[in-house]
Write a protein that holds these residues in place. Structure first.
Motif, PDB file in Angstrom:
ATOM      1  N   ILE A  89       0.849  -1.187   0.000  1.00  0.00           N
ATOM      2  CA  ILE A  89       0.000   0.000   0.000  1.00  0.00           C
ATOM      3  C   ILE A  89       0.885   1.237   0.000  1.00  0.00           C
ATOM      4  CG2 ILE A  89      -1.821   1.237   1.232  1.00  0.00           C
ATOM      5  CD1 ILE A  89      -2.571  -1.405   2.566  1.00  0.00           C
ATOM      6  N   THR A  90       0.638   2.126  -0.936  1.00  0.00           N
ATOM      7  CA  THR A  90       1.303   3.416  -0.957  1.00  0.00           C
ATOM      8  C   THR A  90       0.264   4.508  -0.687  1.00  0.00           C
ATOM      9  OG1 THR A  90       1.002   3.745  -3.347  1.00  0.00           O
ATOM     10  CG2 THR A  90       2.940   2.502  -2.640  1.00  0.00           C
ATOM     11  N   ALA A 144      -7.376   1.566   2.523  1.00  0.00           N
ATOM     12  CA  ALA A 144      -6.907   0.280   2.006  1.00  0.00           C
ATOM     13  C   ALA A 144      -6.549  -0.680   3.141  1.00  0.00           C
ATOM     14  CB  ALA A 144      -5.696   0.499   1.098  1.00  0.00           C
ATOM     15  N   LEU A 145      -5.901  -0.156   4.194  1.00  0.00           N
ATOM     16  CA  LEU A 145      -5.548  -1.000   5.334  1.00  0.00           C
ATOM     17  C   LEU A 145      -6.791  -1.505   6.051  1.00  0.00           C
ATOM     18  CD1 LEU A 145      -3.341  -2.135   7.196  1.00  0.00           C
ATOM     19  CD2 LEU A 145      -3.398   0.019   8.461  1.00  0.00           C
ATOM     20  N   GLU A 146      -7.815  -0.661   6.136  1.00  0.00           N
ATOM     21  CA  GLU A 146      -9.053  -1.078   6.793  1.00  0.00           C
ATOM     22  C   GLU A 146      -9.736  -2.192   6.022  1.00  0.00           C
ATOM     23  OE1 GLU A 146     -13.177   0.863   8.580  1.00  0.00           O
ATOM     24  OE2 GLU A 146     -11.806   2.080   7.369  1.00  0.00           O
ATOM     25  N   ALA A 218       3.173   5.477  13.452  1.00  0.00           N
ATOM     26  CA  ALA A 218       3.465   6.697  12.695  1.00  0.00           C
ATOM     27  C   ALA A 218       4.072   6.378  11.336  1.00  0.00           C
ATOM     28  CB  ALA A 218       4.402   7.598  13.498  1.00  0.00           C
ATOM     29  N   ASP A 219       4.799   5.262  11.234  1.00  0.00           N
ATOM     30  CA  ASP A 219       5.374   4.864   9.947  1.00  0.00           C
ATOM     31  C   ASP A 219       4.303   4.490   8.936  1.00  0.00           C
ATOM     32  OD1 ASP A 219       8.007   5.279  10.533  1.00  0.00           O
ATOM     33  OD2 ASP A 219       8.342   3.247  11.299  1.00  0.00           O
ATOM     34  N   LEU A 220       3.110   4.124   9.399  1.00  0.00           N
ATOM     35  CA  LEU A 220       2.037   3.751   8.482  1.00  0.00           C
ATOM     36  C   LEU A 220       1.295   4.957   7.925  1.00  0.00           C
ATOM     37  CD1 LEU A 220       0.481   0.717  10.422  1.00  0.00           C
ATOM     38  CD2 LEU A 220       2.355   0.725   8.781  1.00  0.00           C
ATOM     39  N   LEU A 276      -6.894   0.427  14.388  1.00  0.00           N
ATOM     40  CA  LEU A 276      -6.272  -0.832  14.788  1.00  0.00           C
ATOM     41  C   LEU A 276      -6.953  -1.430  16.017  1.00  0.00           C
ATOM     42  CD1 LEU A 276      -2.492   0.046  14.290  1.00  0.00           C
ATOM     43  CD2 LEU A 276      -3.974  -1.265  12.774  1.00  0.00           C
ATOM     44  N   GLU A 277      -7.371  -0.590  16.943  1.00  0.00           N
ATOM     45  CA  GLU A 277      -8.038  -1.096  18.139  1.00  0.00           C
ATOM     46  C   GLU A 277      -9.359  -1.781  17.796  1.00  0.00           C
ATOM     47  OE1 GLU A 277      -8.493   2.102  20.858  1.00  0.00           O
ATOM     48  OE2 GLU A 277      -6.488   1.873  21.740  1.00  0.00           O
ATOM     49  N   ALA A 278     -10.081  -1.226  16.825  1.00  0.00           N
ATOM     50  CA  ALA A 278     -11.361  -1.826  16.441  1.00  0.00           C
ATOM     51  C   ALA A 278     -11.171  -3.253  15.928  1.00  0.00           C
ATOM     52  CB  ALA A 278     -12.041  -0.959  15.386  1.00  0.00           C
ATOM     53  N   TYR A 279     -10.198  -3.450  15.049  1.00  0.00           N
ATOM     54  CA  TYR A 279      -9.984  -4.789  14.503  1.00  0.00           C
ATOM     55  C   TYR A 279      -9.203  -5.671  15.470  1.00  0.00           C
ATOM     56  CZ  TYR A 279     -11.901  -2.963  10.239  1.00  0.00           C
ATOM     57  OH  TYR A 279     -12.766  -2.411   9.317  1.00  0.00           O
TER      58      TYR A 279
END
Length: 385
Positions: A89-90, A144-146, A218-220, A276-279
């Motif tokens: 993913i970019t 996209a990550l979601e 933060a890198d994401l 992230l917490e949700a998943y």
């Protein structure tokens, strides 16, 4: 010397290798910001140059190699390896491997549906203004990550539900009737549960590791890194990338820290953290279901062991009864054999009834002895009542 026109047979293994190489070059699909998909006919070096990652990062996505679930944040890309979802993913596009896989096709369709920004569908919804849509819109890489996290969590949850549907009736049937067929069925289900638990645990551990490290989160944030690096490089995006991703990560972290300090933005990862917490909660719930199933299997095994111990005690009780009866019958047979031998006794003269009385008395004594042995065994708790 070979004649002209001689045909050399082709090795089937070589032909299969060439075919695999040809197929591997078309194992990527590119999805842009508008959700349009394009199949790329490129090799891994072109992929590495396009998204600016290293070979060690691309190797994580190799389906022929076994790597644990991983979400890596690089300078300009997110390398995602979650079960069957292997993607890069970019800030503007998504590269997904094996788009023809039956488990990947729904992910591609969901990406095509959700990657376009919300203001594209504004005229059909008619509920929000353009300013509100842009304000509530998440960055491209987060959308996209979601989709990837939602797909993998739903996939593992569905596998867990299928396992529960098959496991609980099989365990109940095993408690009712212990047979080789039921035991083999439960054994296979337990093996499947162990493998599925390991897969769910890997995804959960990766999400937990990300949540525990603010720098990794933060890198994401690729959009922020792109916007923060654009004023420095006025000549546009560079065509090279650092020799070490660790050095580039440290530089990007330092630049983000300085920018966040200048802006006074302390919650720059709050949106990603909530995502992230949700998943993480969803995958943790799936893991809890598997843990509950494992406990149910352990309870069933304990119950079966208790049943087997009870049957074993019944066999011991039967063995004790038979042993006691054998001892008593041995004494009875010994007395009968002694008095039944054809040996002349002087005291047996004119006393023919003596043999009958001895046999009767010895039989009664053996029966009393058997009763005493059984009563003593029950008194000591060796057998059940």
């Amino acid at each position: 010397m070979a004649r002209d026109g001689h045909v050399v047979p082709v090795d089937p293994q070589t032909a299969l290798t060439v075919k695999k190489k040809k197929q591997s070059s078309r194992s990527w699909i590119l999805l842009d910001c508008s959700g349009q998909g394009t199949v790329l006919d490129v090799d891994k070096y072109a992929i590495m140059h396009r998204v600016q990652i290293h070979a060690r990062d691309l190797r994580i996505l190799d389906p022929l190699l076994s790597y644990p679930s991983k979400i890596l944040g690089r300078e300009r890309a997110i390398v995602l390896n979650l079960e069957h979802i292997k993607a890069i993913i970019t800030a503007e596009e998504v590269l997904l491997r094996d788009p023809t896989d039956e488990h990947v096709i729904p992910v591609v369709e969901e990406l095509q549906r959700r990657l376009p920004p919300s203001n594209v569908f504004q005229e059909y919804q008619g509920g929000l203004h353009d300013g509100e849509a842009e304000e509530d819109e998440s960055p491209f890489e987060f959308r996209a990550l979601e989709v990837a996290l939602e797909a993998i969590c739903s996939f593992l949850a569905a596998r867990t539900t299928e396992l529960e549907t098959a496991a609980y009736p099989a365990l109940d049937e095993l408690t009712t009737k212990i047979s080789s067929r039921n035991l083999d069925r439960v054994r296979k289900l337990k093996s499947a549960m162990t493998r599925l638990t390991a897969r769910v645990q890997k995804v959960r551990d990766e999400l937990e590791q990300l949540l525990d490290d603010d720098d990794d989160m933060a890198d994401l944030y690729l959009s922020r890194k792109t916007s923060s690096s654009s004023p420095v490089s006025g000549s546009g995006p560079a065509n090279w990338f650092p020799a070490s991703p660790t050095i580039g990560s440290k530089i990007s972290r330092a630049s983000r820290a300085s920018i966040a300090t200048a802006r006074g933005d302390e919650d720059d990862i709050e949106e990603l953290e909530m995502l992230l917490e949700a998943y993480f909660m969803q995958i943790d719930g799936t893991l809890n279901k598997l843990t509950t199933l494992r406990e149910y299997i352990d309870d069933t095994e304990d119950y079966i062991n208790i049943q087997l111990d009870n049957h074993r005690n019944q066999l011991i009780q039967l063995e004790l009864f038979l042993s006691s009866g054998t001892v008593c019958m041995s004494i009875y047979s010994l007395v009968s054999a002694i008095f039944g031998m054809n040996i002349p006794y002087t005291w047996n003269d004119d006393h023919g009834y003596m043999f009958k009385w001895v046999v009767i008395v010895s039989g009664v004594a053996c029966a009393l002895l058997f009763v005493v042995i059984v009563y003593y065994a029950r008194l000591k708790g060796l057998v059940g009542s």
